[in-house]
Design an enzyme around this catalytic site. Structure first.
Site, short mmCIF file in Angstrom:
data_model
loop_
_atom_site.label_atom_id
_atom_site.label_comp_id
_atom_site.label_asym_id
_atom_site.label_seq_id
_atom_site.Cartn_x
_atom_site.Cartn_y
_atom_site.Cartn_z
N ARG A 245 65.92 72.23 86.21
CA ARG A 245 67.08 73.10 85.90
C ARG A 245 66.65 74.53 86.16
NH1 ARG A 245 68.36 73.70 79.70
NH2 ARG A 245 67.54 75.79 80.00
N HIS A 249 70.43 77.13 80.00
CA HIS A 249 71.34 75.98 79.84
C HIS A 249 72.73 76.32 80.40
CE1 HIS A 249 73.46 72.56 78.22
NE2 HIS A 249 74.29 73.38 77.61
N TYR A 258 62.67 80.28 75.33
CA TYR A 258 62.19 78.95 74.96
C TYR A 258 61.45 78.19 76.06
CZ TYR A 258 66.78 77.61 76.97
OH TYR A 258 67.86 77.47 77.79
C1 LIG Z 1 77.53 64.93 70.94
C2 LIG Z 1 77.13 66.34 71.32
N1 LIG Z 1 76.06 66.92 70.74
C3 LIG Z 1 75.69 68.16 71.10
C4 LIG Z 1 76.40 68.86 72.04
C5 LIG Z 1 75.96 70.26 72.45
N2 LIG Z 1 75.31 70.16 73.77
C6 LIG Z 1 75.99 70.41 74.89
S1 LIG Z 1 75.05 70.23 76.23
C7 LIG Z 1 73.70 69.79 75.33
C8 LIG Z 1 72.39 69.49 75.98
C9 LIG Z 1 72.40 68.22 76.74
O1 LIG Z 1 71.21 68.16 77.51
P1 LIG Z 1 70.98 67.10 78.63
O2 LIG Z 1 71.79 65.89 78.34
O3 LIG Z 1 69.53 66.91 78.82
O4 LIG Z 1 71.63 67.75 79.92
P2 LIG Z 1 71.22 69.11 80.66
O5 LIG Z 1 72.10 70.16 80.03
O6 LIG Z 1 69.78 69.35 80.43
O7 LIG Z 1 71.53 68.93 82.08
C10 LIG Z 1 73.99 69.81 73.98
C11 LIG Z 1 73.03 69.49 72.91
C12 LIG Z 1 77.53 68.22 72.61
N3 LIG Z 1 78.27 68.82 73.55
N4 LIG Z 1 77.86 66.96 72.27
#
Ligand SMILES: Cc1ncc(C[n+]2csc(CCOP(=O)(O)OP(=O)(O)O)c2C)c(N)n1
Length: 335
Positions: A245, A249, A258
């Protein structure tokens, strides 16, 4: 990465390049537009493009369904969504065909291109994909469903339920995890104890593979195997693409607080999926650097026109906000 050896046609290889480059340049523009105060939010897919493009083009893009996750800009473009329509969604304008500006940016959807609009809670698309594939199987419609998420979301319950249901019913789904080793700021050590996320597949009774997401050809070939299994009625496959990435985020956080920036800069300099693909296309004589420059210019012209169009386009009328939501009587308002 060896392009000739892959046996893929030149026209396909170049189409993949155009989409990959469009994804990168459009993503850069969306980040800039956010900083300029024009676009409220962006979740960048930069660094994921090799995996997204290699994966997408192994599908029948005129027939198959896509249930992407927010970082899947390249998937949206490959599935046929125009730069202008992406831009309208990011600007939140009334004409946005995804949701008519009801969704946040990057909460993709497009009815015409068979992309059901997604939900914010991560991994909800996993059971949705199983449902679409189940319906298609009952209707004897030979479509295949693409469904993706990130490594963090693969620890949610919906992920498990979707995979289990799809495996039990031998449904035509290709499940994808983009493993960028971050869930916002949380690394793998606090997310999962498995050596590889694709190892989970065995527990559901389906094959799983982990592939270098910067190798477009390896991703294409692995996806093609999964698509063929799905079409043959053998059920779903779990693919894990290892990617980096590139950004925070989203445009709302700062990853400098971080994560160590050194390995990130190293990856950008030496393992960039777009640059690696460009080097392969040049080395094997599919494109010259002049042709690549011309392609970039063409894409930038399209992005400039789309930016201008979306910027000028009208906002939705305030009363539109209540369409498709339940009113106090429990019926649909203006349904
Ligand atoms: C059920 C839920 N928990 C928390 C969130 C907040 N949230 C949005 S994106 C994310 C991170 C997800 O990371 P990952 O699946 O590894 O995908 P990446 O963003 O790294 O591509 C979180 C915790 C959410 N949208 N839905």
């Amino acid at each position: 990465m060896e392009l000739k050896k892959s046996g893929l046609e030149k026209t396909l290889l170049i189409k993949m390049y155009r989409t990959m480059k469009t994804s990168r340049l459009l993503d850069e523009r969306l980040n800039l537009l956010n900083r300029a105060g024009k676009v409220g939010f962006n979740i960048s897919g930069m660094g994921h493009e090799g995996a997204e493009i290699g994966c997408a083009y192994a599908f029948d893009l005129e027939r198959d369904y896509a249930l992407p996750y927010y970082r899947d800009l390249g998937i949206m473009l490959a599935w046929g969504v125009s730069v202008r329509d992406i831009m309208l969604g990011s600007f939140g304008k009334a004409e946005d065909p995804g949701s008519g500006s009801r969704q946040m940016p990057c909460h993709w959807g497009n009815k015409e291109h068979r992309i059901p609009t997604g939900s914010s809670p991560v991994s909800t698309q996993y059971p949705h994909a199983a449902g679409i594939a189940y319906g298609a199987k009952l209707a004897k419609d030979p479509l295949v469903v693409y469904c993706s998420t990130g490594d963090g979301a693969s620890n949610q319950g919906d992920f498990h339920e979707g995979l289990n249901f799809a495996a039990v019913h031998k449904l035509p789904v290709v499940y994808v995890i983009y493993n960028n080793r971050l869930a916002i700021s949380v690394g793998p050590e606090l997310q999962y104890a498995a050596a590889k996320l694709s190892d989970r597949a065995v527990g559901y009774g389906m094959p799983g593979e982990t592939i270098d997401g910067n190798d477009v050809i390896a991703v294409y070939q692995a996806t093609e195997r999964a698509v063929q299994r799905a079409k043959a009625g053998e059920g779903p496959t779990l693919l894990e693409f290892e990617v980096v990435r590139y950004t925070s985020h989203s445009t709302d956080d700062d990853d400098k607080v971080y994560r160590d920036q050194e390995p990130l800069e190293e990856a950008k300099a030496h393992r960039d999926p777009v640059a690696l693909y460009e080097q392969a296309l040049l080395a094997e004589g599919y494109l010259t650097s002049e042709e690549m420059t011309a392609i970039s210019k063409e894409i930038k012209d399209v992005i400039n026109a789309a930016t201008e169009y979306a910027d000028q386009a009208p906002m939705a009328a305030p009363e539109e906000a209540l369409r498709y939501v339940y009113d106090e009587q429990g019926g649909l308002t203006n349904g």
